[in-house]
Scaffold this motif. Structure first.
Motif, PDB file in Angstrom:
ATOM      1  N   ARG A 115       1.280  -1.422   0.090  1.00 57.15           N
ATOM      2  CA  ARG A 115      -0.295   0.372  -0.189  1.00 57.15           C
ATOM      3  C   ARG A 115       0.570   1.081   0.156  1.00 57.15           C
ATOM      4  N   PRO A 116       0.319   2.115  -0.632  1.00 56.78           N
ATOM      5  CA  PRO A 116       1.322   3.432  -0.395  1.00 56.78           C
ATOM      6  C   PRO A 116       1.478   4.545   0.350  1.00 56.78           C
ATOM      7  N   ILE A 117       2.289   4.187   1.038  1.00 55.56           N
ATOM      8  CA  ILE A 117       2.440   4.856   2.798  1.00 55.56           C
ATOM      9  C   ILE A 117       1.628   6.068   3.345  1.00 55.56           C
ATOM     10  N   HIS A 118       1.519   6.774   2.217  1.00 55.44           N
ATOM     11  CA  HIS A 118       0.657   7.974   2.465  1.00 55.44           C
ATOM     12  C   HIS A 118      -0.556   7.432   2.994  1.00 55.44           C
ATOM     13  N   GLU A 119      -0.999   5.814   2.920  1.00 50.57           N
ATOM     14  CA  GLU A 119      -2.714   6.097   3.378  1.00 50.57           C
ATOM     15  C   GLU A 119      -2.356   5.570   5.423  1.00 50.57           C
ATOM     16  N   TYR A 120      -1.311   5.692   5.482  1.00 50.81           N
ATOM     17  CA  TYR A 120      -1.020   5.488   6.551  1.00 50.81           C
ATOM     18  C   TYR A 120      -0.800   6.831   7.658  1.00 50.81           C
ATOM     19  N   ILE A 121      -0.354   7.477   6.743  1.00 50.30           N
ATOM     20  CA  ILE A 121      -0.301   9.428   7.456  1.00 50.30           C
ATOM     21  C   ILE A 121      -1.651   9.966   8.436  1.00 50.30           C
ATOM     22  N   ARG A 122      -1.499   9.808   9.367  1.00 44.00           N
ATOM     23  CA  ARG A 122      -3.005  10.616  10.029  1.00 44.00           C
ATOM     24  C   ARG A 122      -2.485  11.851   9.267  1.00 44.00           C
ATOM     25  N   GLY A 123      -4.084  11.752   9.502  1.00 41.53           N
ATOM     26  CA  GLY A 123      -4.698  13.185   9.360  1.00 41.53           C
ATOM     27  C   GLY A 123      -5.796  13.478   7.517  1.00 41.53           C
ATOM     28  N   ASN A 124      -5.233  12.174   7.024  1.00 36.29           N
ATOM     29  CA  ASN A 124      -5.161  12.370   5.457  1.00 36.29           C
ATOM     30  C   ASN A 124      -6.093  11.608   4.845  1.00 36.29           C
ATOM     31  N   LYS A 125      -7.776  12.564   4.434  1.00 34.16           N
ATOM     32  CA  LYS A 125      -8.406  12.154   3.652  1.00 34.16           C
ATOM     33  C   LYS A 125      -9.332  10.749   3.348  1.00 34.16           C
ATOM     34  N   THR A 126      -8.385  10.310   2.972  1.00 34.29           N
ATOM     35  CA  THR A 126      -9.239   9.345   2.933  1.00 34.29           C
ATOM     36  C   THR A 126      -9.463   8.252   4.458  1.00 34.29           C
ATOM     37  N   SER A 373      -3.361  16.531  13.371  1.00 38.09           N
ATOM     38  CA  SER A 373      -2.308  15.297  14.864  1.00 38.09           C
ATOM     39  C   SER A 373      -3.738  15.564  15.479  1.00 38.09           C
ATOM     40  N   GLY A 374      -4.311  16.266  15.093  1.00 35.03           N
ATOM     41  CA  GLY A 374      -5.796  16.142  16.325  1.00 35.03           C
ATOM     42  C   GLY A 374      -6.509  15.399  16.699  1.00 35.03           C
ATOM     43  N   LEU A 375      -6.403  13.905  15.571  1.00 38.13           N
ATOM     44  CA  LEU A 375      -7.091  12.677  15.589  1.00 38.13           C
ATOM     45  C   LEU A 375      -8.571  13.073  15.971  1.00 38.13           C
ATOM     46  N   GLY A 376      -9.531  14.021  14.881  1.00 34.03           N
ATOM     47  CA  GLY A 376     -10.131  14.995  14.617  1.00 34.03           C
ATOM     48  C   GLY A 376     -11.357  15.684  15.641  1.00 34.03           C
ATOM     49  N   LYS A 377     -10.376  15.898  16.239  1.00 36.38           N
ATOM     50  CA  LYS A 377     -10.564  17.150  17.303  1.00 36.38           C
ATOM     51  C   LYS A 377     -10.293  18.201  17.340  1.00 36.38           C
ATOM     52  N   ASP A 378     -11.027  19.423  17.685  1.00 36.35           N
ATOM     53  CA  ASP A 378     -10.676  20.555  17.091  1.00 36.35           C
ATOM     54  C   ASP A 378      -9.174  21.081  17.898  1.00 36.35           C
ATOM     55  N   SER A 379      -8.226  20.316  18.815  1.00 39.57           N
ATOM     56  CA  SER A 379      -7.098  20.527  19.417  1.00 39.57           C
ATOM     57  C   SER A 379      -6.703  19.228  19.837  1.00 39.57           C
ATOM     58  N   ILE A 380      -4.594  19.922  19.816  1.00 37.96           N
ATOM     59  CA  ILE A 380      -4.468  19.062  19.961  1.00 37.96           C
ATOM     60  C   ILE A 380      -4.214  19.142  21.480  1.00 37.96           C
ATOM     61  N   ALA A 381      -3.383  17.634  21.796  1.00 35.30           N
ATOM     62  CA  ALA A 381      -3.479  17.172  23.391  1.00 35.30           C
ATOM     63  C   ALA A 381      -2.351  17.419  24.229  1.00 35.30           C
ATOM     64  N   ALA A 382      -2.008  18.521  24.824  1.00 36.47           N
ATOM     65  CA  ALA A 382      -1.290  18.865  25.763  1.00 36.47           C
ATOM     66  C   ALA A 382      -1.529  19.479  27.621  1.00 36.47           C
ATOM     67  N   THR A 383      -1.033  19.862  28.381  1.00 34.63           N
ATOM     68  CA  THR A 383      -1.253  20.175  29.610  1.00 34.63           C
ATOM     69  C   THR A 383      -2.711  20.354  29.553  1.00 34.63           C
ATOM     70  N   HIS A 384      -3.244  21.251  28.356  1.00 31.76           N
ATOM     71  CA  HIS A 384      -4.695  21.155  28.147  1.00 31.76           C
ATOM     72  C   HIS A 384      -5.021  21.484  26.796  1.00 31.76           C
ATOM     73  N   PRO A 385      -6.111  21.019  26.395  1.00 34.13           N
ATOM     74  CA  PRO A 385      -5.888  21.143  24.419  1.00 34.13           C
ATOM     75  C   PRO A 385      -5.740  22.526  24.625  1.00 34.13           C
ATOM     76  N   LEU A 386      -4.856  22.525  23.081  1.00 31.45           N
ATOM     77  CA  LEU A 386      -4.462  23.490  22.838  1.00 31.45           C
ATOM     78  C   LEU A 386      -5.146  23.545  21.021  1.00 31.45           C
ATOM     79  N   THR A 387      -5.515  24.672  21.574  1.00 29.15           N
ATOM     80  CA  THR A 387      -6.308  24.657  19.733  1.00 29.15           C
ATOM     81  C   THR A 387      -5.372  25.720  18.501  1.00 29.15           C
ATOM     82  N   ALA A 388      -6.108  26.058  17.860  1.00 30.47           N
ATOM     83  CA  ALA A 388      -5.444  26.167  16.768  1.00 30.47           C
ATOM     84  C   ALA A 388      -4.900  28.138  16.955  1.00 30.47           C
ATOM     85  N   GLU A 389      -5.397  28.186  17.276  1.00 26.26           N
ATOM     86  CA  GLU A 389      -5.803  29.916  17.689  1.00 26.26           C
ATOM     87  C   GLU A 389      -4.382  29.985  18.817  1.00 26.26           C
ATOM     88  N   GLU A 390      -4.157  28.854  19.917  1.00 25.92           N
ATOM     89  CA  GLU A 390      -3.530  28.913  21.035  1.00 25.92           C
ATOM     90  C   GLU A 390      -1.698  28.855  20.345  1.00 25.92           C
TER      91      GLU A 390
END
Ligand code: NZQ
Ligand code: ZN
Length: 401
Positions: A115-126, A373-390
């Motif tokens: 399989r193409p490795i792109h299919e394994y990359i998180r966030g890709n639209k497929t 990297s947000g695994l479908g959420k609108d933030s990434i994990a840290a000491t608190h969920p970090l938003t795009a604005e932060e």
């Protein structure tokens, strides 16, 4: 402390001249290997000759794949996988920095799955990555690092970039653990001052990420982490000033391996937000991963950690940089100052502007970090969920340093 299962299946062979045992080690697994390297350093430094001589002496056939670029790309991995299949290679042997080792792991994956490795990359639209990760099956892998930085030599992670879509993400799973890692510090003598410094920053960042974000009742892990951070700081400058100081190179290499082998984070958990924010930067601008981390860290410490967990940043300063201030807030500022001084001393202090980043891309990069990297959420994990604005505010703070 959290419950944990720790499995480190990679046999590690460490020391002067141990690269000459490559053939002996490979022979246990394969008669024919794909030897994966970067484009030039292993030829210039002679490490490729050492490895091929050892393979020949052991009667192991090899096919050379010397096309891996820094920040390895999906299309390169796919080409390597095709060659491994066509040539019926039985093992993927990586010689090089994190890029060659990560590409080798990804090649070992696509050589089996086709399989193409792109299919394994998180966030890709497929969204296929949701089924394909974690990676269980791959050809056997062996690693020989030539640069102390990523720890890829003995962990089950690889970081790959789809250059067309600017998606860079880690892929991983039990199938990616190398069977054997040969750590010969002499192979790292030729690493430039700049990459030696970026590598030291990378291992230091692997250490502080979960130290800042993980469970706080894991003192054994915290003290292991602090000891390793002290070693990264102590030996980076020596290795830069005296590139052939065996002791400095050996300590840096072993620190980099231990930093991301799972020991320090077992029972502590935690997340790697600065890595996720940096991966967007190197996906868009092809910068050195360690340099990107050095640019971003002061803003992360000032804007996020100083507010959420000042006592942790103060502890890092006291344990690693000899900060003596008792007040946590003042100790946080002194720690950031000490870190920046270290970056300046080893030559990694930088700004986004100086790395060629366009100011108008910052917002997009912040949003892309969440998408990938947000695994479908609108933030990434840290000491608190970090938003795009932060994330955008962090990028902005270090745009011009
Ligand atoms: O490409 P060649 O010609 O080999 O030259 C490389 C490259 O130009 C050169 N180099 C390597 N060893 C040398 C040497 N030059 C002289 N003498 C030697 N002995 O150094 C340059 C950088 O090499 P590269 O492999 O790109 O650096 P590094 O080891 O820092 O790897 C960076 C990649 O690893 C990923 C990064 O995102 C980036 O793509 N990471 C992998 C991780 C993992 N697998 O666990 C975790 C990390 O956080 C990181 O994300
Ligand atoms: Zn890293």
């Amino acid at each position: 402390m959290l419950n944990f299962t720790l499995n480190i299946p990679t046999k590690i062979i460490f020391g002067k001249g141990e690269v000459n045992r490559t053939g002996e080690m490979v022979k246990e697994y394969a008669k024919k290997v794909l030897l994966v390297t970067g484009r030039s350093s292993t030829k210039k430094t002679g490490s490729l000759d050492k490895v091929t001589k050892s393979l020949q002496e052991a009667g192991v056939d090899y096919v050379l794949f010397d096309q891996v670029e820094p920040n390895p790309r999906a299309e390169t991995v796919d080409r390597g996988g095709q060659i491994a299949r066509d040539e019926k290679c039985e093992l993927i042997l990586a010689l090089g920095g994190g890029s060659a080792m990560d590409a080798a792991k990804a090649i070992a994956t696509v050589a089996v799955s086709a399989r193409p490795i792109h299919e394994y990359i998180r966030g890709n639209k497929t969204g296929l990555w949701k089924e394909l990760l974690p990676i269980k099956e791959a050809l056997p892998i062996m690693t020989i690092p030539t640069l102390a930085a990523t720890g890829s030599e003995a962990n089950s992670t690889a970081v790959i970039t789809n250059w067309e879509t600017k998606e860079k993400s880690s892929i991983g799973g039990p199938g990616l653990f190398p069977r054997v890692a040969i750590l010969d510090p002499e192979l790292t003598y030729t690493v430039s001052a700049s990459y030696t410094a970026d590598g030291a920053v990378d291992m230091f960042t692997h250490l502080y990420e979960a130290y800042m974000t993980g469970d706080e009742n894991a003192n054994v892990q915290d003290e292991i982490t602090e000891g390793l951070m002290r070693n990264a700081v102590k030996y980076a400058k020596t290795a830069i000033d005296q590139p052939e100081d065996y002791n400095a190179r050996a300590h840096l290499l072993w620190t980099s391996t231990l930093a991301l082998i799972g020991i320090a984070n077992a029972g502590r958990g935690g997340s790697f937000p600065v890595h996720q924010i940096e991966h967007t930067l190197s996906a868009h601008y092809d910068v050195s991963h360690g340099r990107g981390l050095a640019v971003l860290t002061p803003a992360y410490f000032r804007q996020i950690i100083k507010k959420d967990r000042p006592h942790r940043l103060a502890r890092l300063g006291r344990e690693v940089f000899n900060v003596t201030l008792e007040d946590d807030s003042a100790a946080c500022d002194a720690t950031i100052d000490a870190l920046v001084s270290w970056y300046k001393e080893i030559g990694t202090y930088d700004s986004l502007k100086n790395l060629g980043v366009k100011k108008e891309d910052l917002k997009l990069m912040a949003e892309e970090t969440i998408r990938i990297s947000g695994l479908g959420k609108d933030s990434i994990a840290a000491t608190h969920p970090l938003t795009a604005e932060e994330i955008l505010r962090m990028y902005e703070e270090v745009y011009e340093s």
